[in-house]
Design a protein around this motif. Sequence first.
Motif, PDB file in Angstrom:
ATOM      1  N   ALA A  86       0.835  -1.201   0.000  1.00  0.00           N
ATOM      2  CA  ALA A  86       0.000   0.000   0.000  1.00  0.00           C
ATOM      3  C   ALA A  86       0.870   1.252   0.000  1.00  0.00           C
ATOM      4  O   ALA A  86       0.587   2.223  -0.713  1.00  0.00           O
ATOM      5  N   LEU A  87       1.936   1.222   0.780  1.00  0.00           N
ATOM      6  CA  LEU A  87       2.852   2.364   0.824  1.00  0.00           C
ATOM      7  C   LEU A  87       3.513   2.575  -0.533  1.00  0.00           C
ATOM      8  O   LEU A  87       3.644   3.717  -0.997  1.00  0.00           O
ATOM      9  N   ASP A  88       3.891   1.489  -1.176  1.00  0.00           N
ATOM     10  CA  ASP A  88       4.496   1.594  -2.503  1.00  0.00           C
ATOM     11  C   ASP A  88       3.520   2.221  -3.492  1.00  0.00           C
ATOM     12  O   ASP A  88       3.900   3.071  -4.302  1.00  0.00           O
ATOM     13  N   VAL A  89       2.255   1.828  -3.407  1.00  0.00           N
ATOM     14  CA  VAL A  89       1.238   2.407  -4.295  1.00  0.00           C
ATOM     15  C   VAL A  89       1.094   3.908  -4.007  1.00  0.00           C
ATOM     16  O   VAL A  89       0.995   4.718  -4.933  1.00  0.00           O
ATOM     17  N   LEU A  90       1.116   4.281  -2.735  1.00  0.00           N
ATOM     18  CA  LEU A  90       1.006   5.702  -2.387  1.00  0.00           C
ATOM     19  C   LEU A  90       2.204   6.498  -2.895  1.00  0.00           C
ATOM     20  O   LEU A  90       2.048   7.615  -3.408  1.00  0.00           O
ATOM     21  N   VAL A  91       3.397   5.929  -2.764  1.00  0.00           N
ATOM     22  CA  VAL A  91       4.593   6.616  -3.258  1.00  0.00           C
ATOM     23  C   VAL A  91       4.505   6.782  -4.768  1.00  0.00           C
ATOM     24  O   VAL A  91       4.811   7.846  -5.309  1.00  0.00           O
ATOM     25  N   THR A  92       4.053   5.734  -5.451  1.00  0.00           N
ATOM     26  CA  THR A  92       3.875   5.822  -6.899  1.00  0.00           C
ATOM     27  C   THR A  92       2.852   6.897  -7.236  1.00  0.00           C
ATOM     28  O   THR A  92       3.040   7.675  -8.181  1.00  0.00           O
ATOM     29  N   ALA A  93       1.787   6.954  -6.442  1.00  0.00           N
ATOM     30  CA  ALA A  93       0.755   7.978  -6.670  1.00  0.00           C
ATOM     31  C   ALA A  93       1.341   9.372  -6.510  1.00  0.00           C
ATOM     32  O   ALA A  93       1.023  10.282  -7.289  1.00  0.00           O
ATOM     33  N   VAL A  99       2.621  14.337 -12.906  1.00  0.00           N
ATOM     34  CA  VAL A  99       2.349  14.189 -14.342  1.00  0.00           C
ATOM     35  C   VAL A  99       0.929  14.671 -14.595  1.00  0.00           C
ATOM     36  O   VAL A  99      -0.013  14.200 -13.977  1.00  0.00           O
ATOM     37  N   PRO A 100       0.728  15.615 -15.529  1.00  0.00           N
ATOM     38  CA  PRO A 100      -0.604  16.182 -15.758  1.00  0.00           C
ATOM     39  C   PRO A 100      -1.546  15.266 -16.549  1.00  0.00           C
ATOM     40  O   PRO A 100      -2.590  15.691 -16.991  1.00  0.00           O
ATOM     41  N   SER A 101      -1.209  13.975 -16.681  1.00  0.00           N
ATOM     42  CA  SER A 101      -2.016  13.087 -17.507  1.00  0.00           C
ATOM     43  C   SER A 101      -3.235  12.524 -16.791  1.00  0.00           C
ATOM     44  O   SER A 101      -3.953  11.720 -17.357  1.00  0.00           O
ATOM     45  N   GLY A 102      -3.487  12.905 -15.560  1.00  0.00           N
ATOM     46  CA  GLY A 102      -4.628  12.366 -14.820  1.00  0.00           C
ATOM     47  C   GLY A 102      -4.299  11.073 -14.105  1.00  0.00           C
ATOM     48  O   GLY A 102      -5.187  10.404 -13.591  1.00  0.00           O
ATOM     49  N   GLY A 103      -3.027  10.691 -14.074  1.00  0.00           N
ATOM     50  CA  GLY A 103      -2.614   9.471 -13.391  1.00  0.00           C
ATOM     51  C   GLY A 103      -2.884   9.505 -11.897  1.00  0.00           C
ATOM     52  O   GLY A 103      -2.995   8.469 -11.260  1.00  0.00           O
ATOM     53  N   TRP A 104      -3.016  10.711 -11.357  1.00  0.00           N
ATOM     54  CA  TRP A 104      -3.261  10.868  -9.919  1.00  0.00           C
ATOM     55  C   TRP A 104      -4.561  10.184  -9.498  1.00  0.00           C
ATOM     56  O   TRP A 104      -4.599   9.482  -8.496  1.00  0.00           O
ATOM     57  N   VAL A 105      -5.614  10.340 -10.262  1.00  0.00           N
ATOM     58  CA  VAL A 105      -6.910   9.761  -9.911  1.00  0.00           C
ATOM     59  C   VAL A 105      -6.824   8.238  -9.894  1.00  0.00           C
ATOM     60  O   VAL A 105      -7.291   7.582  -8.958  1.00  0.00           O
ATOM     61  N   VAL A 106      -6.212   7.659 -10.904  1.00  0.00           N
ATOM     62  CA  VAL A 106      -6.069   6.200 -10.979  1.00  0.00           C
ATOM     63  C   VAL A 106      -5.172   5.702  -9.848  1.00  0.00           C
ATOM     64  O   VAL A 106      -5.493   4.729  -9.170  1.00  0.00           O
ATOM     65  N   ALA A 107      -4.041   6.374  -9.644  1.00  0.00           N
ATOM     66  CA  ALA A 107      -3.106   5.958  -8.602  1.00  0.00           C
ATOM     67  C   ALA A 107      -3.745   6.070  -7.221  1.00  0.00           C
ATOM     68  O   ALA A 107      -3.569   5.188  -6.373  1.00  0.00           O
ATOM     69  N   LEU A 108      -4.508   7.126  -6.992  1.00  0.00           N
ATOM     70  CA  LEU A 108      -5.180   7.291  -5.705  1.00  0.00           C
ATOM     71  C   LEU A 108      -6.205   6.189  -5.486  1.00  0.00           C
ATOM     72  O   LEU A 108      -6.318   5.622  -4.395  1.00  0.00           O
ATOM     73  N   SER A 109      -6.950   5.839  -6.531  1.00  0.00           N
ATOM     74  CA  SER A 109      -7.916   4.752  -6.437  1.00  0.00           C
ATOM     75  C   SER A 109      -7.215   3.438  -6.122  1.00  0.00           C
ATOM     76  O   SER A 109      -7.668   2.663  -5.275  1.00  0.00           O
TER      77      SER A 109
END
Length: 121
Positions: A86-93, A99-109
């Motif tokens: 989970a921590l790794d996923v958060l760091v990746t997020a 990155v302005p590609s909207g990856g934040w929403v997917v990574a946060l989910s």
Amino acid sequence: MAEYECTLIYDASHGCTVEADNLKDAIDAAYDRADASLCHQCSARLDLGDVQGVIVYQDGAEVSDTTYSGEEIARLLTEKTELLEALDVLVTAMDESRVPSGGWVVALSNARGAIAKARGN
């Protein structure tokens, strides 16, 4: 001076060798041999409780631990692994949020899913 009633907790073990087709049968066979007792003198001061689990060795290596300690350690190690994921996923997020590609929403989910898994939800 005050007087206190204290209970001393002892650990005891009873070793045995069993033959079995598999680990589960070996554990069951070991439980079947749980017949420990105390002599008259010892039983005046000590109580012998129920079996708390079985630690199984094969060819000198531990292959199973059904005691509370063994099960608890295994559970905690699994939880640790899930929390690290989970921590790794958060760091990746956090990295992807730059990155302005909207990856934040997917990574946060994905991070929320990993945290829910770590919590057992």
